[in-house]
Design a protein around this motif. Structure first.
Motif, mmCIF file in Angstrom:
data_model
loop_
_atom_site.group_PDB
_atom_site.id
_atom_site.type_symbol
_atom_site.label_atom_id
_atom_site.label_comp_id
_atom_site.label_asym_id
_atom_site.label_seq_id
_atom_site.Cartn_x
_atom_site.Cartn_y
_atom_site.Cartn_z
ATOM 1 N N ARG A 156 -3.364 3.053 -1.325
ATOM 2 C CA ARG A 156 -4.073 3.101 -2.648
ATOM 3 C C ARG A 156 -3.313 1.977 -2.320
ATOM 4 O O ARG A 156 -1.695 1.627 -2.278
ATOM 5 C CB ARG A 156 -3.778 3.562 -3.955
ATOM 6 C CG ARG A 156 -5.498 4.424 -3.593
ATOM 7 C CD ARG A 156 -5.267 5.442 -4.952
ATOM 8 N NE ARG A 156 -3.527 6.233 -4.756
ATOM 9 C CZ ARG A 156 -3.355 7.774 -5.538
ATOM 10 N NH1 ARG A 156 -4.464 7.462 -6.372
ATOM 11 N NH2 ARG A 156 -2.186 8.327 -5.607
ATOM 12 N N HIS A 197 -0.829 -1.051 -4.582
ATOM 13 C CA HIS A 197 0.250 -0.722 -6.183
ATOM 14 C C HIS A 197 1.808 -1.856 -5.475
ATOM 15 O O HIS A 197 1.562 -2.513 -4.601
ATOM 16 C CB HIS A 197 1.266 0.959 -5.863
ATOM 17 C CG HIS A 197 2.445 0.658 -4.002
ATOM 18 N ND1 HIS A 197 3.544 1.348 -4.158
ATOM 19 C CD2 HIS A 197 2.286 0.155 -2.919
ATOM 20 C CE1 HIS A 197 4.165 0.803 -3.698
ATOM 21 N NE2 HIS A 197 3.415 0.377 -2.428
ATOM 22 N N PHE A 216 0.823 -1.144 -0.296
ATOM 23 C CA PHE A 216 0.369 0.375 -0.089
ATOM 24 C C PHE A 216 0.134 1.100 -0.007
ATOM 25 O O PHE A 216 1.863 1.585 0.503
ATOM 26 C CB PHE A 216 -0.879 -0.034 1.226
ATOM 27 C CG PHE A 216 -1.716 -0.963 1.003
ATOM 28 C CD1 PHE A 216 -2.933 -1.254 0.467
ATOM 29 C CD2 PHE A 216 -1.383 -2.118 2.072
ATOM 30 C CE1 PHE A 216 -4.736 -1.708 0.877
ATOM 31 C CE2 PHE A 216 -2.791 -3.194 1.773
ATOM 32 C CZ PHE A 216 -3.921 -3.050 1.488
ATOM 33 N N ASP A 217 0.763 2.021 -0.868
ATOM 34 C CA ASP A 217 1.037 3.664 -0.380
ATOM 35 C C ASP A 217 0.731 4.334 0.238
ATOM 36 O O ASP A 217 0.298 4.158 1.242
ATOM 37 C CB ASP A 217 1.847 4.225 -2.281
ATOM 38 C CG ASP A 217 -0.559 4.587 -2.587
ATOM 39 O OD1 ASP A 217 -1.048 4.671 -1.803
ATOM 40 O OD2 ASP A 217 -0.082 4.586 -3.986
ATOM 41 N N THR A 255 -1.026 6.849 0.904
ATOM 42 C CA THR A 255 -2.528 7.089 0.535
ATOM 43 C C THR A 255 -3.327 5.852 0.537
ATOM 44 O O THR A 255 -4.868 5.893 0.585
ATOM 45 C CB THR A 255 -2.734 7.841 -0.930
ATOM 46 O OG1 THR A 255 -2.896 6.656 -2.100
ATOM 47 C CG2 THR A 255 -1.938 9.086 -1.463
#
Length: 285
Positions: A139, A141, A134-135, A137
């Motif tokens: 989201r 990835h 998770f990045d 934010t």
């Protein structure tokens, strides 16, 4: 003489935890470390000692340094164990086979190896706390590994499938109607490891240099255990490839035997060891 400096760390206690063991022998140094998503600081201290001693040959003299009074007092005075009995049993067995001296160190007193073990354990605990896929934010990835240098990577995974004794006997004799179960399961596991990135969305495609699968037929438990070892020189680990090889091998065994045994159970697919990269060697069993 072998010296082992150990430490355990936990975020929340209970919570994500990490352990580390630094082995010194004849000028050589070995760092071991690992983590668990939900544990306690005491269990991490025990895991550090267990994994450190597991890397010392039986019969050798070894001194274990720890800043955990819980661990050192229990081992030196033979105090009664009330919790973590599974780990105490492992530690007792390892200690009995070696000449172990237990030494308590004052934590955060500037001893270089103790401080390093503490730092490694904390890093592993922090790593266990945060997902890598998770990045910032939140989201999903794929992790960017382009800045990592290729290193030798090894992962070992295991799993098992339980069945009726008659089913196991058919496998052992090679008399299953669909053919040689273990031969087909081995090929399936190898193919699955090579295509892991096509099955698991965020895995990287890797140039695998070696895949091996071993099958152990346990007549007493009426089960087949599968062990997969995967090797590669890559920027990221091969744990998922080893786990996928085991999972697909077990599924293949199920598929080839389900006509005679619908009650088979696939169990305990897990990583038991990995090495390579920044995290070094992690031994879970």
């Amino acid at each position: 003489m072998v010296e082992i400096y150990i430490d355990g760390s936990c975020m929340g206690n209970p919570g994500p935890g990490g352990w580390a063991a630094i082995l010194l022998r004849d000028g050589e140094r070995l760092e071991l470390k690992g983590s668990e998503p939900q544990t306690t600081s005491n269990r991490m201290e025990l895991m550090a000692a267990i994994n450190g001693l597991a890397h010392v040959p039986e019969g050798e003299e070894v001194t274990v340094y720890s800043d955990s009074q819980y661990l050192v007092k229990t081992m030196k005075a033979g105090q009664r164990r009330k919790k973590n009995l599974d780990l105490w049993q492992q530690l007792d067995k390892l200690s009995e086979a070696r000449k172990v001296s237990w030494v308590w160190l004052q934590g955060h007193a500037g001893h270089p190896e103790n401080e390093q073990a503490h730092q490694l354990a904390q890093e592993m605990a922090e790593r266990a706390q945060r997902p890598t896929h998770f990045d910032s934010t939140g989201r999903v990835h794929m992790v960017d590994v382009s800045e990592k240098g290729p290193t030798s990577r090894v992962a070992v995974a295991r799993g098992r499938i339980g069945m009726q004794p008659a089913t196991l006997e058919l496998i052992r004799r090679g008399e299953m109607a669909k053919g040689d179960v273990l031969a087909v399961a081995k090929i399936a596991g190898i193919l699955a490891a090579k295509r892991t990135h096509e099955l698991i969305p965020l895995c990287h495609p890797l140039q695998i240099s070696h895949i091996s699968l071993e099958f152990d037929l346990d007549e007493e438990k009426s089960e087949v255990e599968v062990a997969a070892t995967v090797r590669a020189t890559e920027r990221t680990g091969v744990e998922m490839e080893a786990l996928t090889a085991v999972a697909v091998s077990l599924l293949t065994i199920y598929d080839m035997c389900k006509a005679v045994d619908r009650g088979m159970k696939i169990q305990e697919i897990r990583l038991v060891r990995k090495s390579g990269g920044k995290s070094g060697e992690i031994v879970l069993e």
